[in-house]
Design an enzyme around this catalytic site. Sequence first.
Site, PDB file in Angstrom:
ATOM      1  N   ASP A 181       0.821  -1.226   0.000  1.00 13.33           N
ATOM      2  CA  ASP A 181       0.000   0.000   0.000  1.00 13.33           C
ATOM      3  C   ASP A 181       0.853   1.275   0.000  1.00 13.33           C
ATOM      4  O   ASP A 181       1.792   1.381   0.800  1.00 13.33           O
ATOM      5  CB  ASP A 181      -0.877   0.063   1.259  1.00 13.33           C
ATOM      6  CG  ASP A 181      -1.896  -1.053   1.323  1.00 13.33           C
ATOM      7  OD1 ASP A 181      -1.836  -1.966   0.496  1.00 13.33           O
ATOM      8  OD2 ASP A 181      -2.755  -1.004   2.217  1.00 13.33           O
TER       9      ASP A 181
ATOM     10  N   GLU B 155     -11.713  -1.424   1.335  1.00  9.50           N
ATOM     11  CA  GLU B 155     -10.397  -1.018   1.820  1.00  9.50           C
ATOM     12  C   GLU B 155      -9.960   0.345   1.295  1.00  9.50           C
ATOM     13  O   GLU B 155     -10.334   0.772   0.207  1.00  9.50           O
ATOM     14  CB  GLU B 155      -9.361  -2.051   1.379  1.00  9.50           C
ATOM     15  CG  GLU B 155      -9.732  -3.456   1.830  1.00  9.50           C
ATOM     16  CD  GLU B 155      -8.525  -4.262   2.221  1.00  9.50           C
ATOM     17  OE1 GLU B 155      -8.177  -4.204   3.403  1.00  9.50           O
ATOM     18  OE2 GLU B 155      -7.941  -4.922   1.349  1.00  9.50           O
TER      19      GLU B 155
HETATM   20  C1  FRU Z   1      -4.780  -3.267   1.827  1.00  3.87           C
HETATM   21  C2  FRU Z   1      -4.574  -3.540   3.297  1.00  3.87           C
HETATM   22  C3  FRU Z   1      -4.938  -2.306   4.107  1.00  3.87           C
HETATM   23  C4  FRU Z   1      -4.119  -2.479   5.354  1.00  3.87           C
HETATM   24  C5  FRU Z   1      -2.859  -3.128   4.827  1.00  3.87           C
HETATM   25  C6  FRU Z   1      -2.223  -4.096   5.768  1.00  3.87           C
HETATM   26  O1  FRU Z   1      -3.837  -3.843   0.994  1.00  3.87           O
HETATM   27  O2  FRU Z   1      -5.338  -4.649   3.691  1.00  3.87           O
HETATM   28  O3  FRU Z   1      -6.317  -2.206   4.343  1.00  3.87           O
HETATM   29  O4  FRU Z   1      -3.881  -1.261   5.983  1.00  3.87           O
HETATM   30  O5  FRU Z   1      -3.218  -3.798   3.629  1.00  3.87           O
HETATM   31  O6  FRU Z   1      -1.022  -4.583   5.280  1.00  3.87           O
END
Ligand code: FRU
Length: 430
Positions: free
Chosen positions: A63, A297
């Site tokens: 992310d 997300e």
């Molecule tokens: C999306 C996610 C986010 C979270 C992160 C954890 O890819 O699931 O929602 O903050 O990855 O690694």
Amino acid sequence: ASLALAITFAVSVFNPVQAEVTDTTVNWTREQASQIKLDKSNTLPYTDIKELEKMTSDYHIWDSWPLTDRDGNIARVKGYKVLFALTAPSDVLPGKVHDIAKIQYFYSRNGKDWTLGGELFPDGDSLGSREWAGSAMFDKGKIYAFYTATGRNGEERLTYEQRMAMSIGDVTADKDGIRFENWDEHSILFEPDGEHYQSYEQAIEGGYSGYAFRDPQWFKDPKTSKEYIVFEGNSGGAVSERTCKPEYFGSPEHTAPNGSEHFNGNIGISEVVNGDFSNIKMLPPLMEAKCVNDELERPHIIVKDDKYYLFTDTHINKYAPGLEGPEGLYGFVSDTLIGGYKPLNGSGLVIANPPENPYQAYSWLVLPSLEVISFAHFGDLGDMDINEVGHQSPEFQFEHWGGTMAPTVEISIDGDRTEIKRERPQGWIK
Ligand code: FRU
């Protein structure tokens, strides 16, 4: 029991706040989601991952988010743009990355060639046992860094509690790059109320089915100048108390197979009252996907042509029984910040991975320029869900995983329709 009933009745009739609540939260309905269909306008071109460059050979990255100004535009600090990303050392197995994630930053003058600046926070400063996604805003020499504090500091066994956290630091930039220093003590901004947003305790009682309270995203409403944090949640209450109601279906032809009641993803919002981070007002969710989807997300909003565009990412395996959708970016449009959201393109689907590479990219974030950043996985996962990677042999995991920035893609938006226009350089921020 009859007293409880009487009280419930009295509260629902005489509490005007509660009445307002149901009017504002929009359902992403089963009817809408059942229209999801891949076509030319929404399907990404196939990317040969082998042709992508690693952002850094030392770390997996996934992310990511840019440093913005208070209004959400890409910030430039002494000519530098900044990109933050979740990272884990590249020698750990991909299944483990979420357990040890740390935010690092990259900086660049052209928005394409990124130099690794290092960890955002000094060791031991941040809350949680690992740092998950967030956002970062720059104003008058200061950085306001928002992130998800997952687990608790110093815990021996990993726990999964997620809390919205922040700190404010100083920004210094010179010919040697950019640095973030003199951080305030980190604080927790807000936690789930158990009513609109499922708490960790409720999630544990329900066997962890669908628990998220994360990804705080800064948003300033250009129409009112009020400031908000938008985030990923799950609707409150225990699984045993949930049923699938007609308003989640969208039309009488659509019902929900058994088991759909487990799916309760939502997009939350809270107001930072008068810009005071110690005065956060939790609001009802902007959107719920009850009996539709379990994980909305990294939600974020951009404003264009006086309309609010709300975007979110979800995975193939997060759809309720009877519904199907790709790993993709989804979007909704409304004339008001709160209430009135309609799915873009009828179904909500804006960007999908190509069917021949269903796990090609993930975690799309739409920038105000309508350029969309995301990360790409090395290796072809075949039919496997990315969440299954952790159960595979070490050889498989190394060969088939490792994240870097995907090519940026540009989309166009016309009212409630969107289209993928073209691919841009890898990790490019305009
Ligand atoms: C999306 C996610 C986010 C979270 C992160 C954890 O890819 O699931 O929602 O903050 O990855 O690694």
